[in-house]
Write an enzyme that holds these catalytic residues in place. Sequence first.
Site, PDB file in Angstrom:
ATOM      1  N   SER A  66      41.538  -4.039  12.542  1.00  8.17           N
ATOM      2  CA  SER A  66      41.866  -3.875  13.960  1.00  8.17           C
ATOM      3  C   SER A  66      40.613  -3.962  14.823  1.00  8.17           C
ATOM      4  CB  SER A  66      42.529  -2.516  14.188  1.00  8.17           C
ATOM      5  OG  SER A  66      43.658  -2.388  13.364  1.00  8.17           O
TER       6      SER A  66
HETATM    7  N1  SAM Z   1      42.773   0.152   9.043  1.00  4.42           N
HETATM    8  C1  SAM Z   1      42.508  -1.093   8.391  1.00  4.42           C
HETATM    9  C2  SAM Z   1      41.059  -1.497   8.509  1.00  4.42           C
HETATM   10  O1  SAM Z   1      40.265  -0.765   9.093  1.00  4.42           O
HETATM   11  O2  SAM Z   1      40.731  -2.556   7.955  1.00  4.42           O
HETATM   12  C3  SAM Z   1      43.403  -2.187   8.916  1.00  4.42           C
HETATM   13  C4  SAM Z   1      44.788  -2.012   8.528  1.00  4.42           C
HETATM   14  S1  SAM Z   1      45.821  -3.412   8.763  1.00  4.42           S
HETATM   15  C5  SAM Z   1      46.017  -3.442  10.503  1.00  4.42           C
HETATM   16  C6  SAM Z   1      47.335  -2.686   8.137  1.00  4.42           C
HETATM   17  C7  SAM Z   1      47.350  -2.510   6.653  1.00  4.42           C
HETATM   18  O3  SAM Z   1      48.555  -1.835   6.296  1.00  4.42           O
HETATM   19  C8  SAM Z   1      47.357  -3.812   5.884  1.00  4.42           C
HETATM   20  O4  SAM Z   1      46.282  -3.835   4.974  1.00  4.42           O
HETATM   21  C9  SAM Z   1      48.702  -3.803   5.165  1.00  4.42           C
HETATM   22  O5  SAM Z   1      48.684  -4.447   3.907  1.00  4.42           O
HETATM   23  C10 SAM Z   1      48.960  -2.320   5.041  1.00  4.42           C
HETATM   24  N2  SAM Z   1      50.353  -1.950   4.794  1.00  4.42           N
HETATM   25  C11 SAM Z   1      51.487  -2.463   5.305  1.00  4.42           C
HETATM   26  N3  SAM Z   1      52.563  -1.804   4.816  1.00  4.42           N
HETATM   27  C12 SAM Z   1      52.085  -0.853   3.978  1.00  4.42           C
HETATM   28  C13 SAM Z   1      52.697   0.164   3.181  1.00  4.42           C
HETATM   29  N4  SAM Z   1      54.022   0.351   3.128  1.00  4.42           N
HETATM   30  N5  SAM Z   1      51.898   0.981   2.462  1.00  4.42           N
HETATM   31  C14 SAM Z   1      50.548   0.823   2.489  1.00  4.42           C
HETATM   32  N6  SAM Z   1      49.922  -0.110   3.227  1.00  4.42           N
HETATM   33  C15 SAM Z   1      50.673  -0.929   3.971  1.00  4.42           C
END
Ligand code: SAM
Length: 223
Positions: A66
């Site tokens: 993000s």
């Molecule tokens: N906070 C992270 C960073 O600093 O890089 C970015 C996160 S990204 C916007 C959202 C993440 O949520 C992705 O890596 C995605 O694979 C993960 N995600 C989506 N659904 C999920 C779930 N049910 N459980 C765990 N992770 C999940």
Amino acid sequence: MSAEFDLYIASREKMVREQIVSRGIKNQQVINVFRKVPRHKFIDQQYWKEAYSNYPLPLTHGQTISQPYIVALMTELLELYDDEKVLEIGTGSGYQTAILAELTKTVYTVERWPELSQAAQQTLQELGYKNIQLQIGDGSTGWQEHAPYDRIMVTASAPNIPQPLIDQLKENGKIVMPLGSNFGQDLVVGEKHKGEIKIFNYGKCVFVPLIGDFGWAKEKESA
Ligand code: SAM
């Protein structure tokens, strides 16, 4: 100190000044952590020059790290005082995880893509973090083993706050996450009082979907 290291310190300062302080982040501890954590180490080297720019950057599997302001806003809204037990859903690159780990005692973080979780673990280890535990799986069901949590942060969007996360949040605890559809979401803070969640809205945002039993179905990912 190498020239490369100097360059990134200056870039981080500029990011903090122009994207974080000027947009209204006030918590001095939060601001200082953004001066310290090397965002470029969490992304592929081809993007290092853009690491401190004001936009999200690509990870593998169509996921994103993000934009710095959103990471700072979500961190400030979580209100950490240094001894909270935090659950993060959506480890991604591990950058937000590192920011949280700088500000509190223990961070548990769940990611559904093994490759992302493993890369994040390696980066976090190389940077010397010892207060982070990672799990691969569907974070929409939380991480029951270590519950209850003082704080929960979800970095992917869902239609509603997943019930397991409400159940795993302590009384008077806070959850920060984006709620809405894949056309746009609201960044909300939920506060738990007497088992009920009271929602406060902090404006529009855009996140990738939370895919799982208490989020969106898998098809949403390519939508
Ligand atoms: N906070 C992270 C960073 O600093 O890089 C970015 C996160 S990204 C916007 C959202 C993440 O949520 C992705 O890596 C995605 O694979 C993960 N995600 C989506 N659904 C999920 C779930 N049910 N459980 C765990 N992770 C999940």
